[in-house]
Motif scaffolding. Structure first.
Motif, PDB file in Angstrom:
ATOM      1  N   LYS A  79       6.972 -12.005  -4.381  1.00  0.00           N
ATOM      2  CA  LYS A  79       6.480 -11.642  -3.001  1.00  0.00           C
ATOM      3  C   LYS A  79       7.022 -10.103  -2.613  1.00  0.00           C
ATOM      4  N   ARG A  80       8.232  -9.687  -3.272  1.00  0.00           N
ATOM      5  CA  ARG A  80       8.632  -8.242  -2.972  1.00  0.00           C
ATOM      6  C   ARG A  80       7.688  -7.443  -3.778  1.00  0.00           C
ATOM      7  N   LEU A  81       7.493  -7.842  -4.889  1.00  0.00           N
ATOM      8  CA  LEU A  81       6.524  -6.879  -5.633  1.00  0.00           C
ATOM      9  C   LEU A  81       5.083  -6.704  -5.026  1.00  0.00           C
ATOM     10  N   VAL A  82       4.795  -7.765  -4.433  1.00  0.00           N
ATOM     11  CA  VAL A  82       3.253  -7.722  -3.842  1.00  0.00           C
ATOM     12  C   VAL A  82       3.617  -6.813  -2.566  1.00  0.00           C
ATOM     13  N   LEU A  83       4.540  -7.172  -1.889  1.00  0.00           N
ATOM     14  CA  LEU A  83       4.844  -6.187  -0.602  1.00  0.00           C
ATOM     15  C   LEU A  83       4.696  -4.757  -0.762  1.00  0.00           C
ATOM     16  N   LEU A  84       5.288  -4.402  -2.071  1.00  0.00           N
ATOM     17  CA  LEU A  84       5.364  -2.908  -2.354  1.00  0.00           C
ATOM     18  C   LEU A  84       4.087  -2.488  -2.829  1.00  0.00           C
ATOM     19  N   SER A  85       3.109  -3.539  -3.338  1.00  0.00           N
ATOM     20  CA  SER A  85       1.825  -2.959  -3.993  1.00  0.00           C
ATOM     21  C   SER A  85       0.928  -2.942  -2.696  1.00  0.00           C
ATOM     22  N   ILE A  86       1.184  -3.673  -1.376  1.00  0.00           N
ATOM     23  CA  ILE A  86       0.433  -3.559  -0.345  1.00  0.00           C
ATOM     24  C   ILE A  86       0.773  -2.050   0.022  1.00  0.00           C
ATOM     25  N   LEU A  87       2.102  -1.858   0.178  1.00  0.00           N
ATOM     26  CA  LEU A  87       2.496  -0.500   0.561  1.00  0.00           C
ATOM     27  C   LEU A  87       1.985   0.641  -0.177  1.00  0.00           C
ATOM     28  N   GLN A  88       1.814   0.610  -1.250  1.00  0.00           N
ATOM     29  CA  GLN A  88       1.197   1.450  -2.221  1.00  0.00           C
ATOM     30  C   GLN A  88      -0.173   1.664  -1.866  1.00  0.00           C
ATOM     31  N   PHE A  89      -0.949   0.363  -1.748  1.00  0.00           N
ATOM     32  CA  PHE A  89      -2.547   0.727  -1.420  1.00  0.00           C
ATOM     33  C   PHE A  89      -2.693   1.091   0.008  1.00  0.00           C
ATOM     34  N   SER A  90      -1.718   0.770   1.118  1.00  0.00           N
ATOM     35  CA  SER A  90      -1.845   1.764   2.413  1.00  0.00           C
ATOM     36  C   SER A  90      -1.594   3.168   2.447  1.00  0.00           C
ATOM     37  N   PHE A  91      -0.584   3.384   1.551  1.00  0.00           N
ATOM     38  CA  PHE A  91      -0.271   4.828   1.494  1.00  0.00           C
ATOM     39  C   PHE A  91      -1.333   5.701   0.795  1.00  0.00           C
ATOM     40  N   GLY A  92      -1.782   4.989  -0.325  1.00  0.00           N
ATOM     41  CA  GLY A  92      -2.903   5.807  -0.971  1.00  0.00           C
ATOM     42  C   GLY A  92      -4.221   5.794  -0.516  1.00  0.00           C
ATOM     43  N   ASN A  93      -4.465   5.019   0.331  1.00  0.00           N
ATOM     44  CA  ASN A  93      -5.882   5.166   1.152  1.00  0.00           C
ATOM     45  C   ASN A  93      -5.502   5.903   2.460  1.00  0.00           C
ATOM     46  N   LEU A  94      -4.505   5.861   3.104  1.00  0.00           N
ATOM     47  CA  LEU A  94      -4.355   6.951   4.072  1.00  0.00           C
ATOM     48  C   LEU A  94      -4.071   8.215   3.552  1.00  0.00           C
ATOM     49  N   ALA A  95      -3.558   8.440   2.313  1.00  0.00           N
ATOM     50  CA  ALA A  95      -3.516   9.879   2.001  1.00  0.00           C
ATOM     51  C   ALA A  95      -4.815  10.405   1.493  1.00  0.00           C
ATOM     52  N   SER A  96      -5.632   9.674   1.030  1.00  0.00           N
ATOM     53  CA  SER A  96      -7.089   9.938   0.606  1.00  0.00           C
ATOM     54  C   SER A  96      -8.057  10.101   1.718  1.00  0.00           C
ATOM     55  N   GLY A  97      -8.009   9.033   2.598  1.00  0.00           N
ATOM     56  CA  GLY A  97      -8.605   9.314   3.990  1.00  0.00           C
ATOM     57  C   GLY A  97      -8.362  10.623   4.682  1.00  0.00           C
ATOM     58  N   LEU A  98      -7.191  11.039   4.887  1.00  0.00           N
ATOM     59  CA  LEU A  98      -6.812  12.029   5.701  1.00  0.00           C
ATOM     60  C   LEU A  98      -6.989  13.461   4.831  1.00  0.00           C
ATOM     61  N   MET A  99      -6.846  13.360   3.613  1.00  0.00           N
ATOM     62  CA  MET A  99      -7.460  14.395   2.616  1.00  0.00           C
ATOM     63  C   MET A  99      -8.917  14.627   2.740  1.00  0.00           C
ATOM     64  N   ILE A 100      -9.646  13.795   3.042  1.00  0.00           N
ATOM     65  CA  ILE A 100     -11.297  13.730   2.973  1.00  0.00           C
ATOM     66  C   ILE A 100     -11.608  14.556   4.465  1.00  0.00           C
ATOM     67  N   LEU A 101     -10.644  14.051   5.226  1.00  0.00           N
ATOM     68  CA  LEU A 101     -10.962  14.603   6.810  1.00  0.00           C
ATOM     69  C   LEU A 101     -10.569  16.058   6.839  1.00  0.00           C
ATOM     70  N   TYR A 102      -9.266  16.240   6.341  1.00  0.00           N
ATOM     71  CA  TYR A 102      -8.895  17.891   6.547  1.00  0.00           C
ATOM     72  C   TYR A 102      -9.734  18.625   5.654  1.00  0.00           C
ATOM     73  N   ALA A 103     -10.367  18.243   4.435  1.00  0.00           N
ATOM     74  CA  ALA A 103     -10.958  18.849   3.619  1.00  0.00           C
ATOM     75  C   ALA A 103     -12.419  19.353   4.242  1.00  0.00           C
ATOM     76  N   HIS A 104     -12.967  18.482   5.057  1.00  0.00           N
ATOM     77  CA  HIS A 104     -13.957  18.844   5.828  1.00  0.00           C
ATOM     78  C   HIS A 104     -14.044  20.082   6.840  1.00  0.00           C
ATOM     79  N   SER A 105     -12.641  20.444   7.124  1.00  0.00           N
ATOM     80  CA  SER A 105     -12.272  21.727   8.229  1.00  0.00           C
ATOM     81  C   SER A 105     -11.720  22.551   7.170  1.00  0.00           C
ATOM     82  N   GLY A 106     -11.985  24.044   7.432  1.00  0.00           N
ATOM     83  CA  GLY A 106     -11.644  24.960   6.755  1.00  0.00           C
ATOM     84  C   GLY A 106     -12.217  25.397   5.332  1.00  0.00           C
ATOM     85  N   THR A 107     -11.763  26.345   4.509  1.00  0.00           N
ATOM     86  CA  THR A 107     -12.279  26.502   3.286  1.00  0.00           C
ATOM     87  C   THR A 107     -11.034  26.009   2.394  1.00  0.00           C
ATOM     88  N   PHE A 108     -11.679  25.971   1.027  1.00  0.00           N
ATOM     89  CA  PHE A 108     -10.641  25.525  -0.014  1.00  0.00           C
ATOM     90  C   PHE A 108      -9.646  26.550  -0.138  1.00  0.00           C
TER      91      PHE A 108
END
Length: 363
Positions: A79-108
């Motif tokens: 169960k602890r390993l699964v909790l860590l996997s859920i945390l990884q899933f959440s962090f990864g999708n948060l980072a990707s989502g925010l990166m995409i939204l921020y990339a829409h603003s400004g230039t590279f």
């Protein structure tokens, strides 16, 4: 996520044997799927769906960290390993989502450092997930993501952008994180003082780093984003639309709205037309900066800075244009900036004497 929830709810003996061999790949597969899902679905920072997704991931990761902290003294279990996997899933999708939204603003070029930080966080999420066993690391990553989201949503809520709005977003993230640290301390089964001190020091350092990036104009000017920019020979407003003449880009320049070569006749006027997206009710000033490249000093010389107000609400962006008769032969660019000078977008073109082949367009 459903697979992870299933593994968490039921003992390992309940999991089919043929499924167990694939468990190590579930977090990575979920992360890749989540990134492409975000790429296709997240594009407007003020849309309800985007905010539900991001807030959902922030809450899921916060609850998961509380569960991990409460089980800290227990030996490692499935169960602890699964909790860590859920945390990884959440962090990864948060980072990707925010990166995409921020990339829409400004230039590279203007936002490369900040977008690179989010991209590094996304990659580190996969490469260093074993570090999540440390409370300090978990809370630090969560705070970075919360601070990034706060910098995006607070301007939308206040219908303003600027330095004071950024400070307000940073203070909001700090207050939420402090309250969360207190909650972690309550559920922890052992002394939390050392971890608390390390977390607070790190959180303050990250806030100072973000402030430095913001006031150096290295953070994209969210929630503004450039929808269209082009260099035109004429722009005339007719009711709610604009009639324009332009030189078409070459067939392989499919990403450009107008040609990178501008044939300039004597005594002619050059127009820079842009559409800048802003959330509904947000009103601010932007400006067009006209610059010419000086080949002797190898620098860009500002020829004109022309401000004008914009208001949000139009899906395809607030339309506006500026004009100048000072364009002569050479390399030029028109940059779209906030009042503070943060870059929203730009176009570069080569001006030369000649007779243009014009096309008409309604903007």
């Amino acid at each position: 996520m459903l697979v992870l929830a299933y593994v968490y709810m039921f003992p390992a003996s309940y999991i089919p044997t043929q499924f167990k061999s694939y468990l190590p790949f579930v977090p990575t597969a979920a992360l890749v799927f989540g990134f492409f899902f975000d790429l296709l679905t997240l594009n407007q920072p003020d849309a309800l769906f985007e905010n539900i997704v991001i807030i959902g991931y922030l809450l899921l990761s916060a609850i998961t960290m509380l569960l991990l902290q409460a089980r800290k003294n227990t030996e490692s279990t499935n169960k602890r390993l699964v909790l860590l996997s859920i945390l990884q899933f959440s962090f990864g999708n948060l980072a990707s989502g925010l990166m995409i939204l921020y990339a829409h603003s400004g230039t590279f070029a203007g936002s490369a450092i900040f977008i690179g930080m989010l991209a590094l966080l996304l990659l580190s999420n996969e490469l260093f997930r074993k570090r999540y066993a440390r409370t300090h690391v978990r809370v630090t990553i969560w705070f970075v993501l919360l601070l990034t989201y706060s910098g995006l949503i607070v301007p939308i809520l206040l219908n303003r952008i600027g330095a004071m709005v950024f400070v307000a977003s940073a203070l909001l993230a700090l207050m939420i994180t402090y309250a969360y640290i207190q909650l972690l301390s309550y559920v922890t089964q052992e002394s939390f003082e050392r971890a608390r001190r390390n977390i607070i020091i790190t959180v303050v350092a990250i806030t100072l780093l973000f402030s430095g990036l913001y006031f150096s104009n290295l953070i994209p000017p969210v929630p503004l984003s450039l929808k269209h920019i082009g260099i035109y020979h004429s722009v005339v407003r007719t009711g709610n639309s604009y009639a324009a003449t332009y030189e078409a880009p070459r067939w392989f320049e499919f990403w450009k709205d107008t040609s990178a070569s501008f044939n300039n006749e004597s005594d002619s006027t050059t127009f820079c037309f842009t559409s800048v997206y802003a959330p509904t009710k947000l009103a601010t000033d932007i400006r067009h900066r006209w610059e010419k490249y000086d080949e002797i000093t190898e620098t860009w010389a500002t020829i004109a800075r022309i401000p004008f107000p914009i208001t949000g609400g139009r899906k395809d962006g607030f339309r506006g244009y500026t004009q100048t008769s000072q364009v002569d032969d050479g390399t030029w660019r028109c940059s779209v900036e906030t009042a503070r000078g943060a870059l929203i977008g730009r176009t570069v073109f080569e001006a030369q004497s000649g007779t243009p082949t014009l096309r008409s367009q309604e903007l």
